[in-house]
Motif scaffolding. Structure first.
Motif, PDB file in Angstrom:
ATOM      1  N   ASN A  46      31.952  39.949  29.172  1.00  9.13           N
ATOM      2  CA  ASN A  46      32.656  39.075  30.048  1.00  9.13           C
ATOM      3  C   ASN A  46      32.266  38.930  31.421  1.00  9.13           C
ATOM      4  O   ASN A  46      32.934  38.624  32.303  1.00  9.13           O
TER       5      ASN A  46
ATOM      6  N   ASP B  62      35.711  37.926  38.364  1.00  4.16           N
ATOM      7  CA  ASP B  62      36.825  39.040  38.675  1.00  4.16           C
ATOM      8  C   ASP B  62      37.576  38.598  39.915  1.00  4.16           C
ATOM      9  O   ASP B  62      36.905  38.356  40.920  1.00  4.16           O
ATOM     10  N   GLU B  63      38.742  38.110  39.637  1.00  2.00           N
ATOM     11  CA  GLU B  63      39.779  37.523  40.799  1.00  2.00           C
ATOM     12  C   GLU B  63      39.796  38.701  41.907  1.00  2.00           C
ATOM     13  O   GLU B  63      39.790  38.270  43.027  1.00  2.00           O
ATOM     14  N   LYS B  64      39.742  40.075  41.649  1.00  2.00           N
ATOM     15  CA  LYS B  64      39.711  41.110  42.615  1.00  2.00           C
ATOM     16  C   LYS B  64      38.671  41.003  43.607  1.00  2.00           C
ATOM     17  O   LYS B  64      38.849  41.312  44.676  1.00  2.00           O
ATOM     18  N   ARG B  65      37.545  40.586  42.890  1.00  4.70           N
ATOM     19  CA  ARG B  65      36.347  40.530  43.731  1.00  4.70           C
ATOM     20  C   ARG B  65      36.183  39.392  44.511  1.00  4.70           C
ATOM     21  O   ARG B  65      35.670  39.251  45.633  1.00  4.70           O
TER      22      ARG B  65
ATOM     23  N   TRP C 213      28.779  36.957  38.804  1.00  3.08           N
ATOM     24  CA  TRP C 213      29.496  38.313  38.747  1.00  3.08           C
ATOM     25  C   TRP C 213      30.736  38.477  39.712  1.00  3.08           C
ATOM     26  O   TRP C 213      31.750  38.794  39.110  1.00  3.08           O
TER      27      TRP C 213
ATOM     28  N   ARG D 283      36.189  28.785  38.326  1.00  2.00           N
ATOM     29  CA  ARG D 283      36.790  29.394  39.044  1.00  2.00           C
ATOM     30  C   ARG D 283      36.690  29.160  40.494  1.00  2.00           C
ATOM     31  O   ARG D 283      36.515  29.894  41.472  1.00  2.00           O
TER      32      ARG D 283
ATOM     33  N   ASN E 145      30.007  43.360  47.748  1.00  3.28           N
ATOM     34  CA  ASN E 145      30.029  43.282  46.145  1.00  3.28           C
ATOM     35  C   ASN E 145      28.467  43.142  45.483  1.00  3.28           C
ATOM     36  O   ASN E 145      28.151  43.415  44.362  1.00  3.28           O
TER      37      ASN E 145
END
Length: 272
Positions: free
Chosen positions: A242, A125-128, A121, A60, A148
């Protein structure tokens, strides 16, 4: 906890480095200039050697180069965002743009586990993650991290099972107990479906006698909370919730051959 407990604002940086060794050198030179370490060259040699043993590009777009040493007394971490893609040979083949470099004291793993847990974490999540790539300066990057991290600790503080509870409760429990628990869980499911024969109850009683007491008590708590107390570990993430699992913690578990649990949802992790 706050981001300041792990990464001070001055340890956040923007870089244009486009190679692994260049970004590591740049980070360590900054730490030497700040007098956080005594020799950038020496730490560079240690980290590059560590990288040769195991690639720390965890996917990622994130890499977590790190070493453990007796020459520092507290965790030193730097979070860098590169304007350029860095080929890191990560398992997902995505170039790295985010680097969390850490120098970890030999006797201090808890703080590092928390740091890796919360950064993982964010990147699950792509939004974070997206606002980090859009940030234009150190302050903006730090504000994204701060937001975050607060969210992360708000979430885990509401759970009954925290990371260290999970680790401490099952410390030293051999992993073969997981196989016994999976068999026990299967029998319980048959029992719950109405198969309450003496053969089933006898097998349940037999397994309960040989399973480690700590893991059995933990399993029974999890069984009340979840339809499935087990989850497969895939790509450093628990497939039950997840959420990312700290690689450092997983390395310790694999080395010790002990039971592992997810520090987010508490499920037993099946490492395949």
């Amino acid at each position: 906890m706050k981001i300041e407990n792990f990464i001070p604002k001055e340890h956040v940086m923007l870089t244009r480095a486009d190679e692994k060794h260049l970004v590591i050198k740049e980070i360590l030179t900054m730490l030497e200039d700040m007098r956080r370490i005594d020799s950038a060259e020496r730490f560079y040699a240690h980290i590059i050697h560590r990288e040769s043993l195991e690639n720390t590009g965890i996917g990622r777009g994130l890499a977590i180069p790190h070493i453990r040493t007796e020459t520092v007394n507290d965790l030193i971490s730097v979070f860098a965002v590169s304007r350029n893609a860095i080929e890191y040979h990560s398992y997902d083949k995505i170039p790295v743009r985010y680097i969390l470099l850490s120098i970890v004291p030999m006797e201090e793993s808890t703080k590092y586990l928390y740091l890796i847990g919360m950064i993982s974490w964010i990147f699950m999540d792509e939004k974070r993650k997206k606002p980090l790539g859009q940030a234009e300066n150190r302050t903006q990057i730090y504000n994204v991290l701060k937001k975050n991290v607060k969210m992360y600790f708000d979430i885990i503080s509401k759970k009954n099972i925290t990371e260290m509870d999970s680790i401490d409760n099952l410390s030293g429990v051999p992993s073969f107990n997981l196989d016994l628990l999976i068999r026990l869980d299967h029998l319980y499911k048959l029992f719950d479906k109405g198969e309450k024969s003496s053969k089933i109850t006898s097998k349940i009683d037999e397994l309960r006698k040989i399973v480690d007491r700590k893991s059995l008590a933990y399993y029974e708590r999890m069984r009340k909370k979840s339809l499935n107390p087990f989850a497969i570990l895939e790509k450093n993430a628990c497939m039950g919730c997840n959420m990312g699992i700290a690689p450092f913690y997983l390395a310790q578990v694999k080395e010790s051959n002990n039971i592992a649990v997810c520090n987010h949802c508490g499920r037993f992790l099946i490492i395949i």
